[in-house]
Design a protein around this motif. Sequence first.
Motif: not given
Length: 271
Positions: A251-271
């Motif tokens: 959530l903190g990482l997403e909030a930083f993205a939002e503050a920078l005007g960037l999207p947050f669309r992570p692709l996580y490592y496939p386990e």
Amino acid sequence: MRPLRVGFPPYANVAPLVRFLRPEGFSVVHAPPTTLNAWLLEGKLDLSLASSYAYLRHQEALGLLPDFSVAVLGPVYSVNLFHRVPLADLKRVALTTESATSVALLKLLLKEAGAEPRYEQTKGELELLSAHDGVLLIGDRAIRAYAALLPEIPETPHALPTSLGGVQVADLSVLWFRRTRLPFVFAVWAYRRENPPPKPLVQALRRARREGLARLGEVARGEAERLGVHPALMEHYLWNFRYHLEEPDRLGLEAFAEALGLPFRPLYYPE
């Protein structure tokens, strides 16, 4: 085929992740965050601790390990603006050349505080205050500079001062927490999307982290000796970090993205 290369910044806060890492089938590369970010994007590294700012700017090209971070909820102690005037009165600020994330966070926080100083990238430490209103230091430089200002180590970290000999110390992670009530994620483990790391490498990183956190006192003593600071200060510094990218950190990482005007669309490592 060249061996896999894994990137680590040469800072105390990653020591719990790398101190007990046993490289088998891969090599470890140490470099400042800005260099690691560039090498990762150029394909010179297969997996690296990447600054959150670089990751967010290039997330369409990068994948993310889902359970690794270098994050803090509250004070980080090693991303500090040392300054002699109130934040709103800053006119000239010297910036570290090592970290784009810390610079982006500083500019965001100062703009919201009503300050729009002139920023100058330069090398140096607290001596830069003779010609600047403030200087941003990160990592080991920030720890050493802060420790050098301390007259003594207090019994509790809650008593660590933020005003020392006319120098004010603004911890950027504290300012972020006051703004969001969320952790700030300084770094994540990233790789190029077309080349995910092999599972044994990810498992080796997890084993090293588990051992590093289990033996944190030993890690802290080693880093305190390397930097020439009090072991109690280093111990508190290291136990303050969040290394698992848990939901509050996301959530903190997403909030930083939002503050920078960037999207947050992570692709996580496939386990």
